[in-house]
Scaffold this motif. Structure first.
Motif, PDB file in Angstrom:
ATOM      1  N   LEU A 309      59.686  29.529 -18.052  1.00  0.00           N
ATOM      2  CA  LEU A 309      60.358  28.233 -17.945  1.00  0.00           C
ATOM      3  C   LEU A 309      59.677  27.195 -18.842  1.00  0.00           C
ATOM      4  O   LEU A 309      58.453  27.125 -18.872  1.00  0.00           O
ATOM      5  N   PRO A 310      60.443  26.378 -19.551  1.00  0.00           N
ATOM      6  CA  PRO A 310      59.839  25.248 -20.257  1.00  0.00           C
ATOM      7  C   PRO A 310      59.399  24.221 -19.223  1.00  0.00           C
ATOM      8  O   PRO A 310      60.235  23.525 -18.647  1.00  0.00           O
ATOM      9  N   ALA A 311      58.103  24.168 -18.976  1.00  0.00           N
ATOM     10  CA  ALA A 311      57.630  23.411 -17.813  1.00  0.00           C
ATOM     11  C   ALA A 311      56.421  22.552 -18.142  1.00  0.00           C
ATOM     12  O   ALA A 311      55.638  22.846 -19.053  1.00  0.00           O
ATOM     13  N   LYS A 312      56.290  21.494 -17.355  1.00  0.00           N
ATOM     14  CA  LYS A 312      55.111  20.636 -17.356  1.00  0.00           C
ATOM     15  C   LYS A 312      54.730  20.427 -15.895  1.00  0.00           C
ATOM     16  O   LYS A 312      55.603  20.268 -15.044  1.00  0.00           O
ATOM     17  N   ILE A 313      53.436  20.479 -15.587  1.00  0.00           N
ATOM     18  CA  ILE A 313      52.993  20.283 -14.212  1.00  0.00           C
ATOM     19  C   ILE A 313      52.242  18.966 -14.109  1.00  0.00           C
ATOM     20  O   ILE A 313      51.283  18.730 -14.840  1.00  0.00           O
ATOM     21  N   ASN A 314      52.691  18.104 -13.213  1.00  0.00           N
ATOM     22  CA  ASN A 314      51.944  16.884 -12.900  1.00  0.00           C
ATOM     23  C   ASN A 314      51.094  17.155 -11.666  1.00  0.00           C
ATOM     24  O   ASN A 314      51.631  17.373 -10.571  1.00  0.00           O
ATOM     25  N   LEU A 315      49.785  17.166 -11.847  1.00  0.00           N
ATOM     26  CA  LEU A 315      48.880  17.338 -10.715  1.00  0.00           C
ATOM     27  C   LEU A 315      48.603  15.957 -10.130  1.00  0.00           C
ATOM     28  O   LEU A 315      48.098  15.062 -10.809  1.00  0.00           O
ATOM     29  N   ILE A 316      48.951  15.788  -8.856  1.00  0.00           N
ATOM     30  CA  ILE A 316      48.909  14.477  -8.221  1.00  0.00           C
ATOM     31  C   ILE A 316      47.838  14.457  -7.139  1.00  0.00           C
ATOM     32  O   ILE A 316      47.990  15.122  -6.099  1.00  0.00           O
ATOM     33  N   PRO A 317      46.741  13.750  -7.353  1.00  0.00           N
ATOM     34  CA  PRO A 317      45.769  13.595  -6.270  1.00  0.00           C
ATOM     35  C   PRO A 317      46.452  12.971  -5.057  1.00  0.00           C
ATOM     36  O   PRO A 317      47.177  11.984  -5.189  1.00  0.00           O
ATOM     37  N   PHE A 318      46.268  13.574  -3.893  1.00  0.00           N
ATOM     38  CA  PHE A 318      46.923  13.078  -2.683  1.00  0.00           C
ATOM     39  C   PHE A 318      46.549  11.623  -2.413  1.00  0.00           C
ATOM     40  O   PHE A 318      45.376  11.251  -2.451  1.00  0.00           O
ATOM     41  N   ASN A 319      47.560  10.819  -2.163  1.00  0.00           N
ATOM     42  CA  ASN A 319      47.355   9.403  -1.854  1.00  0.00           C
ATOM     43  C   ASN A 319      47.468   9.198  -0.345  1.00  0.00           C
ATOM     44  O   ASN A 319      48.546   9.409   0.233  1.00  0.00           O
ATOM     45  N   PRO A 320      46.389   8.816   0.321  1.00  0.00           N
ATOM     46  CA  PRO A 320      46.404   8.719   1.782  1.00  0.00           C
ATOM     47  C   PRO A 320      47.271   7.570   2.290  1.00  0.00           C
ATOM     48  O   PRO A 320      47.519   6.594   1.578  1.00  0.00           O
ATOM     49  N   TRP A 321      47.741   7.720   3.507  1.00  0.00           N
ATOM     50  CA  TRP A 321      48.478   6.673   4.205  1.00  0.00           C
ATOM     51  C   TRP A 321      48.106   6.740   5.688  1.00  0.00           C
ATOM     52  O   TRP A 321      47.562   7.742   6.153  1.00  0.00           O
ATOM     53  N   PRO A 322      48.331   5.683   6.446  1.00  0.00           N
ATOM     54  CA  PRO A 322      47.881   5.648   7.843  1.00  0.00           C
ATOM     55  C   PRO A 322      48.425   6.824   8.658  1.00  0.00           C
ATOM     56  O   PRO A 322      49.632   7.049   8.718  1.00  0.00           O
ATOM     57  N   GLY A 323      47.512   7.595   9.240  1.00  0.00           N
ATOM     58  CA  GLY A 323      47.916   8.734  10.067  1.00  0.00           C
ATOM     59  C   GLY A 323      48.195  10.008   9.300  1.00  0.00           C
ATOM     60  O   GLY A 323      48.615  11.011   9.889  1.00  0.00           O
ATOM     61  N   SER A 324      47.974   9.998   7.989  1.00  0.00           N
ATOM     62  CA  SER A 324      48.264  11.203   7.199  1.00  0.00           C
ATOM     63  C   SER A 324      47.333  12.345   7.612  1.00  0.00           C
ATOM     64  O   SER A 324      46.148  12.125   7.872  1.00  0.00           O
ATOM     65  N   PRO A 325      47.840  13.582   7.661  1.00  0.00           N
ATOM     66  CA  PRO A 325      47.043  14.711   8.148  1.00  0.00           C
ATOM     67  C   PRO A 325      46.219  15.399   7.064  1.00  0.00           C
ATOM     68  O   PRO A 325      45.578  16.414   7.349  1.00  0.00           O
ATOM     69  N   TYR A 326      46.228  14.883   5.842  1.00  0.00           N
ATOM     70  CA  TYR A 326      45.578  15.561   4.731  1.00  0.00           C
ATOM     71  C   TYR A 326      44.506  14.695   4.083  1.00  0.00           C
ATOM     72  O   TYR A 326      44.478  13.481   4.239  1.00  0.00           O
ATOM     73  N   GLU A 327      43.658  15.378   3.301  1.00  0.00           N
ATOM     74  CA  GLU A 327      42.707  14.706   2.421  1.00  0.00           C
ATOM     75  C   GLU A 327      43.005  15.130   0.991  1.00  0.00           C
ATOM     76  O   GLU A 327      43.588  16.200   0.747  1.00  0.00           O
ATOM     77  N   CYS A 328      42.587  14.290   0.057  1.00  0.00           N
ATOM     78  CA  CYS A 328      42.755  14.648  -1.352  1.00  0.00           C
ATOM     79  C   CYS A 328      41.724  15.700  -1.745  1.00  0.00           C
ATOM     80  O   CYS A 328      40.571  15.661  -1.307  1.00  0.00           O
ATOM     81  N   SER A 329      42.141  16.634  -2.569  1.00  0.00           N
ATOM     82  CA  SER A 329      41.213  17.637  -3.096  1.00  0.00           C
ATOM     83  C   SER A 329      40.062  16.953  -3.830  1.00  0.00           C
ATOM     84  O   SER A 329      40.230  15.877  -4.413  1.00  0.00           O
ATOM     85  N   ASP A 330      38.901  17.578  -3.821  1.00  0.00           N
ATOM     86  CA  ASP A 330      37.765  17.053  -4.580  1.00  0.00           C
ATOM     87  C   ASP A 330      38.118  17.014  -6.063  1.00  0.00           C
ATOM     88  O   ASP A 330      38.815  17.901  -6.579  1.00  0.00           O
ATOM     89  N   TRP A 331      37.591  15.980  -6.753  1.00  0.00           N
ATOM     90  CA  TRP A 331      37.996  15.780  -8.144  1.00  0.00           C
ATOM     91  C   TRP A 331      37.624  16.971  -9.028  1.00  0.00           C
ATOM     92  O   TRP A 331      38.409  17.376  -9.878  1.00  0.00           O
ATOM     93  N   ASP A 332      36.446  17.544  -8.831  1.00  0.00           N
ATOM     94  CA  ASP A 332      36.060  18.681  -9.669  1.00  0.00           C
ATOM     95  C   ASP A 332      36.973  19.874  -9.428  1.00  0.00           C
ATOM     96  O   ASP A 332      37.256  20.659 -10.339  1.00  0.00           O
ATOM     97  N   LYS A 333      37.493  20.002  -8.211  1.00  0.00           N
ATOM     98  CA  LYS A 333      38.413  21.090  -7.918  1.00  0.00           C
ATOM     99  C   LYS A 333      39.773  20.867  -8.592  1.00  0.00           C
ATOM    100  O   LYS A 333      40.403  21.809  -9.092  1.00  0.00           O
ATOM    101  N   ILE A 334      40.199  19.619  -8.640  1.00  0.00           N
ATOM    102  CA  ILE A 334      41.444  19.303  -9.345  1.00  0.00           C
ATOM    103  C   ILE A 334      41.290  19.601 -10.834  1.00  0.00           C
ATOM    104  O   ILE A 334      42.181  20.186 -11.471  1.00  0.00           O
ATOM    105  N   GLU A 335      40.156  19.227 -11.402  1.00  0.00           N
ATOM    106  CA  GLU A 335      39.931  19.470 -12.827  1.00  0.00           C
ATOM    107  C   GLU A 335      39.878  20.960 -13.137  1.00  0.00           C
ATOM    108  O   GLU A 335      40.403  21.416 -14.166  1.00  0.00           O
ATOM    109  N   THR A 336      39.264  21.727 -12.260  1.00  0.00           N
ATOM    110  CA  THR A 336      39.204  23.179 -12.452  1.00  0.00           C
ATOM    111  C   THR A 336      40.600  23.793 -12.363  1.00  0.00           C
ATOM    112  O   THR A 336      40.968  24.677 -13.152  1.00  0.00           O
ATOM    113  N   PHE A 337      41.383  23.323 -11.406  1.00  0.00           N
ATOM    114  CA  PHE A 337      42.765  23.778 -11.241  1.00  0.00           C
ATOM    115  C   PHE A 337      43.553  23.509 -12.526  1.00  0.00           C
ATOM    116  O   PHE A 337      44.270  24.376 -13.040  1.00  0.00           O
ATOM    117  N   ALA A 338      43.413  22.287 -13.069  1.00  0.00           N
ATOM    118  CA  ALA A 338      44.107  21.916 -14.302  1.00  0.00           C
ATOM    119  C   ALA A 338      43.656  22.772 -15.472  1.00  0.00           C
ATOM    120  O   ALA A 338      44.466  23.182 -16.318  1.00  0.00           O
TER     121      ALA A 338
END
Length: 390
Positions: A309-338
């Motif tokens: 597929l002609p594709a582009k991936i936008n990796l989006i650090p999770f943006n927290p909001w009140p009561g959200s059940p998640y945390e953002c991935s560690d920055w070094d892990k995001i960079e490694t993923f990219a």
């Protein structure tokens, strides 16, 4: 079990009384309106083009400013029409220059839109297509707000006009624009309001008006597979997929519409999107959730999933909001993923979080609008009548 409702056939709003607001109307509806007030078909088309040009190229909000329309015609327009923006109940500016508007389209009907400056060489406006959402994606704040109603095409366009007002971009500039791109990534699922989204795109892309080209308009869907080819055929807009997982088990959990249209069904629809190629790639949005979808194995699975597929991936650090059940991935892990994706030849930029301090970042949009039941309206009316009779 989650239920997704296609509201595209439901009336977007009750019939209006009083003067008709022309601001944001499509050329087709403007022409119909001209005919309704007694202008013959041939002249109605010309008048519609004139009015649209003044409103959507020059940004005027007063019929008296339409100097190439005869005074008697302007007087006729003033009789039953207005050129009005929605009420802005909140306007916030982030420390990074991001701006957010909460627009009020009627009693209890509010939606958010966000302008993000300096995205690469452009400025992008994120618009909403619904008030609330039916999809309940677990990482998205909008998903915690129950569906109120679809926005009309006019209300979608109004978000662009409001941004242009604030940015001072009237008349429509031919170069050095601040607002160059439109992304349907705000509140709601655009493909469950497809007719209004199509009509809005027609108005936004009109070269005699707002004049933002279709290749600079991106529509994001969480995966309403049957509507994806239709979107491409009717709009020629760019396609974005809110993906966030590489297997059905996880995607069922965090993007519940996957239970209805699984990854195989979704990717069959994506491959049917018209004119895909190097100049028209699909953007896949992938929010990085700590210890949920950010392993190296999932990066490898993502490469396999997008193969061919002609594709582009936008990796989006999770943006927290009140009561959200998640945390953002560690920055070094995001960079490694990219890095894994980049080595495989995929474009995988990490999206810098913008507007977090005003809750304007990806996944943070939400209004306090609540759908009013007919029974509640009736009770309120009875109470009001009783009070008046006392």
């Amino acid at each position: 079990m989650s239920t997704e409702l296609d509201l595209s056939r439901r009336p977007a709003k009750p019939a209006e009384t009083g003067p008709v607001n022309l601001s944001g109307l499509s050329l087709v509806k403007l022409r119909e309106r001209m005919e309704e007030i007694g202008i013959d078909k041939k002249k109605a088309k010309m008048r519609a083009n004139q009015v649209s040009h003044w409103m959507h190229n020059f940004g005027v909000t007063d019929f008296d400013d339409m100097t190439n329309i005869a005074k008697d015609m302007r007087a006729k327009l003033v009789e039953n029409h207005i050129i009005a923006r929605p009420d802005i109940t909140e306007h916030k500016v982030s420390v990074d220059g991001t701006q957010k508007w909460l627009s009020r389209f009627g009693p209890g009907i509010e939606a958010e839109s966000v302008f993000i400056p300096d995205v690469a060489r452009s400025g992008a406006l994120c618009v909403s297509s619904q008030v609330g959402c039916t999809l309940s994606c677990t990482f998205c704040h909008t998903g915690t707000q129950k569906m109120v109603r679809n926005l009309t095409a006019q209300e979608i366009v109004a978000q662009v006009l409001v941004a242009r007002d604030t940015l001072g971009e009237w008349p429509t500039p031919s170069e050095n624009r601040k607002l160059t791109n439109i992304v349907f990534m705000g509140m709601g699922e655009p493909l469950y309001n497809l007719d209004n989204v199509v009509e809005a795109i027609d108005t936004i892309s009109d070269c005699e008006g707002i004049s933002i080209g279709r290749r600079r308009i991106t529509v994001s869907t969480a995966g309403v597979a049957p509507k994806i080819p239709e979107l491409g055929a009717r709009t020629n807009a760019m396609l974005a997929i809110s993906l966030h997982a590489t297997n059905d088990d996880l995607r069922d959990e965090i993007v519940p519409i996957n239970k209805k249209y699984n990854l195989e069904c979704l990717f069959d629809a994506i491959r049917s999107y018209p004119d895909l190629g190097n100049s028209k790639r699909v953007t896949f949005e992938y929010v990085m959730l700590k210890d949920v979808n950010d392993s190296l194995a999932e990066a490898v699975d993502l490469i396999k999933l997008l193969k061919g597929l002609p594709a582009k991936i936008n990796l989006i650090p999770f943006n927290p909001w009140p009561g959200s059940p998640y945390e953002c991935s560690d920055w070094d892990k995001i960079e490694t993923f990219a890095e894994v994706l980049n080595r495989a030849g995929l474009s995988a930029p990490i999206r810098t979080p913008r507007g977090r301090d005003i809750f304007a970042a990806c996944g943070q949009l939400r209004s306090e609008s609540i759908k009013e039941r007919a029974s509640d309206r009736l009770k309120a009316k009875i109470a009001q009548n009783s009070t008046a009779a006392e």
